[in-house]
Design a protein around this motif. Structure first.
Motif, mmCIF file in Angstrom:
data_model
loop_
_atom_site.group_PDB
_atom_site.id
_atom_site.type_symbol
_atom_site.label_atom_id
_atom_site.label_comp_id
_atom_site.label_asym_id
_atom_site.label_seq_id
_atom_site.Cartn_x
_atom_site.Cartn_y
_atom_site.Cartn_z
ATOM 1 N N SER A 27 0.841 -1.188 0.000
ATOM 2 C CA SER A 27 0.000 0.000 0.000
ATOM 3 C C SER A 27 0.875 1.236 0.000
ATOM 4 O O SER A 27 1.981 1.221 0.540
ATOM 5 C CB SER A 27 -0.883 0.046 1.262
ATOM 6 O OG SER A 27 -1.779 -1.016 1.306
ATOM 7 N N ARG A 28 0.374 2.306 -0.590
ATOM 8 C CA ARG A 28 0.957 3.615 -0.342
ATOM 9 C C ARG A 28 0.374 4.113 0.959
ATOM 10 O O ARG A 28 -0.844 4.073 1.159
ATOM 11 C CB ARG A 28 0.579 4.589 -1.462
ATOM 12 C CG ARG A 28 1.552 4.640 -2.594
ATOM 13 C CD ARG A 28 1.354 5.881 -3.450
ATOM 14 N NE ARG A 28 0.011 6.043 -3.941
ATOM 15 C CZ ARG A 28 -0.658 7.194 -3.930
ATOM 16 N NH1 ARG A 28 -0.117 8.277 -3.391
ATOM 17 N NH2 ARG A 28 -1.878 7.263 -4.425
ATOM 18 N N ARG A 88 -9.613 -7.256 0.068
ATOM 19 C CA ARG A 88 -9.317 -7.694 1.432
ATOM 20 C C ARG A 88 -10.024 -6.844 2.488
ATOM 21 O O ARG A 88 -9.884 -7.106 3.685
ATOM 22 C CB ARG A 88 -7.809 -7.634 1.701
ATOM 23 C CG ARG A 88 -6.997 -8.613 0.877
ATOM 24 C CD ARG A 88 -5.554 -8.626 1.337
ATOM 25 N NE ARG A 88 -4.704 -9.352 0.404
ATOM 26 C CZ ARG A 88 -3.391 -9.468 0.528
ATOM 27 N NH1 ARG A 88 -2.766 -8.892 1.554
ATOM 28 N NH2 ARG A 88 -2.692 -10.141 -0.365
ATOM 29 N N LEU A 89 -10.746 -5.846 2.063
ATOM 30 C CA LEU A 89 -11.367 -4.909 3.008
ATOM 31 C C LEU A 89 -12.879 -5.066 3.060
ATOM 32 O O LEU A 89 -13.552 -5.136 2.033
ATOM 33 C CB LEU A 89 -11.043 -3.466 2.597
ATOM 34 C CG LEU A 89 -11.717 -2.364 3.432
ATOM 35 C CD1 LEU A 89 -11.121 -2.317 4.843
ATOM 36 C CD2 LEU A 89 -11.578 -1.014 2.745
ATOM 37 N N VAL A 123 -8.843 3.289 -0.077
ATOM 38 C CA VAL A 123 -8.109 2.046 -0.313
ATOM 39 C C VAL A 123 -7.962 1.791 -1.811
ATOM 40 O O VAL A 123 -6.884 1.377 -2.278
ATOM 41 C CB VAL A 123 -8.809 0.864 0.383
ATOM 42 C CG1 VAL A 123 -8.185 -0.471 -0.038
ATOM 43 C CG2 VAL A 123 -8.725 1.019 1.893
ATOM 44 N N ALA A 124 -9.002 2.071 -2.595
ATOM 45 C CA ALA A 124 -8.910 1.892 -4.040
ATOM 46 C C ALA A 124 -7.848 2.792 -4.650
ATOM 47 O O ALA A 124 -7.175 2.432 -5.627
ATOM 48 C CB ALA A 124 -10.269 2.169 -4.684
ATOM 49 N N GLU A 125 -7.662 3.980 -4.054
ATOM 50 C CA GLU A 125 -6.677 4.930 -4.562
ATOM 51 C C GLU A 125 -5.256 4.578 -4.133
ATOM 52 O O GLU A 125 -4.323 4.651 -4.940
ATOM 53 C CB GLU A 125 -7.021 6.339 -4.069
ATOM 54 C CG GLU A 125 -6.028 7.415 -4.497
ATOM 55 C CD GLU A 125 -6.401 8.799 -3.981
ATOM 56 O OE1 GLU A 125 -5.560 9.715 -4.116
ATOM 57 O OE2 GLU A 125 -7.526 8.961 -3.448
ATOM 58 N N PHE A 126 -5.081 4.177 -2.868
ATOM 59 C CA PHE A 126 -3.739 3.978 -2.333
ATOM 60 C C PHE A 126 -3.288 2.513 -2.328
ATOM 61 O O PHE A 126 -2.100 2.248 -2.193
ATOM 62 C CB PHE A 126 -3.658 4.541 -0.914
ATOM 63 C CG PHE A 126 -3.649 6.038 -0.862
ATOM 64 C CD1 PHE A 126 -2.453 6.740 -0.773
ATOM 65 C CD2 PHE A 126 -4.830 6.756 -0.905
ATOM 66 C CE1 PHE A 126 -2.433 8.125 -0.729
ATOM 67 C CE2 PHE A 126 -4.837 8.148 -0.862
ATOM 68 C CZ PHE A 126 -3.633 8.832 -0.783
#
Length: 282
Positions: A7-8, A104-105, A94-97
């Motif tokens: 992840s970022r 998984r979320l 989450v979709a962006e980073f």
């Protein structure tokens, strides 16, 4: 699990930008202080000792700082968020980073005190708990989700000290004894104030715990003894438990049957002794 993914993570600029984008203003009412330091969330995830098979429940994910660090380390993350705006915003963050980790979320918009079941079943709780309700949330989750095997939570340092305290400590009390019913706990280090936005006016710390086999007996009955005994912690158990037992003489009889000194104080007893007292009441 599939290939390793990352992840970022969010830094101060990203946290502020997301808050502005979603119209989020941290509120004291919900105990909101957002972590904006990537090194801190990495440290939390490492200290949690997660395996790739773990399913994590995170309470109060906020803008997603810790969530983004948890997703690569676990099979699944349940993010339980009481704030509707934050709950709605998290999947997009989450979709962006971390676009490869969206599956998984699971985001659940709810008060963590009301959570009774999550699918897949969580094995660990890792969270920056809302400081105004950290203890009841933790105890409620451990009681409601028996699949939880371990955890690492961030709360006020003084709460960490109390929860990790053992019998005989000056800060040992009701929270310490009740957590000991579910788990063995230890301090896992301090967290500086500067990693939060807004900066809290209390020191923070990490508490690690591992589920243990509880004592024999009814949890509600044992917790009633704990509450009653600590309500008058300066008194010996004989007078402190008189109302609960019906009289001081009855309390002494119960205490002796439980092999507990009637003149001992609550702060010297472990959870196993409280369980024996509850079991000795007829």
């Amino acid at each position: 699990m599939g290939p390793v993914t990352t992840s970022r993570l969010l830094g101060p600029a990203e946290v502020r930008a997301l808050a502005e984008r979603f119209g989020i203003r941290p509120t004291k009412r919900l105990g909101q202080n957002f972590v904006h330091d990537p090194n801190t969330v990495r440290r939390i995830v490492k200290a949690a000792g997660l395996t790739p098979e773990d399913v994590v429940v995170e309470v109060g994910p906020g803008l997603g700082s810790l969530t983004l660090a948890l997703l690569p380390a676990a099979a699944h993350v349940h993010a339980v968020e009481i704030d509707p705006a934050l709950a709605a915003a998290l999947p997009g963050t989450v979709a962006e980073f971390a676009p490869d980790l969206v599956d998984r979320l699971t985001v659940t918009e709810a008060d963590a005190m009301t959570v009774r079941e999550l699918d897949p079943r969580p094995t660990a709780v890792v969270a920056n708990l809302p400081y105004n309700v950290g203890v009841p949330v933790l105890l409620t989750l451990l009681g409601a989700l028996p699949s939880l095997e371990k955890g690492l939570v961030m709360v006020q340092q003084e709460v960490v000290d109390r929860l990790a305290a053992g019998p005989g400590s000056k800060v040992y009390g009701v929270p310490s004894a009740k957590l000991a019913w579910f788990a063995t706990a230890r301090k896992a280090g301090p967290v500086p104030r500067a990693v939060f936005w807004p900066v809290p006016n209390v020191d923070s710390g990490l508490l690690a715990f591992t589920r243990r086999e509880p004592p024999a007996g009814d949890r509600a009955a044992v917790f009633a003894v704990v509450d009653t005994a600590f309500a008058q912690r300066r008194k010996a158990l004989r007078p402190a438990l008189a109302g609960w037992a019906g009289s001081a003489a009855a309390a002494e009889e119960i205490l002796r049957a439980a092999d507990v000194d009637p003149m001992a104080r609550a702060e010297t007893l472990g959870i196993d002794e409280f369980a024996r007292i509850a079991a000795a009441r007829r």
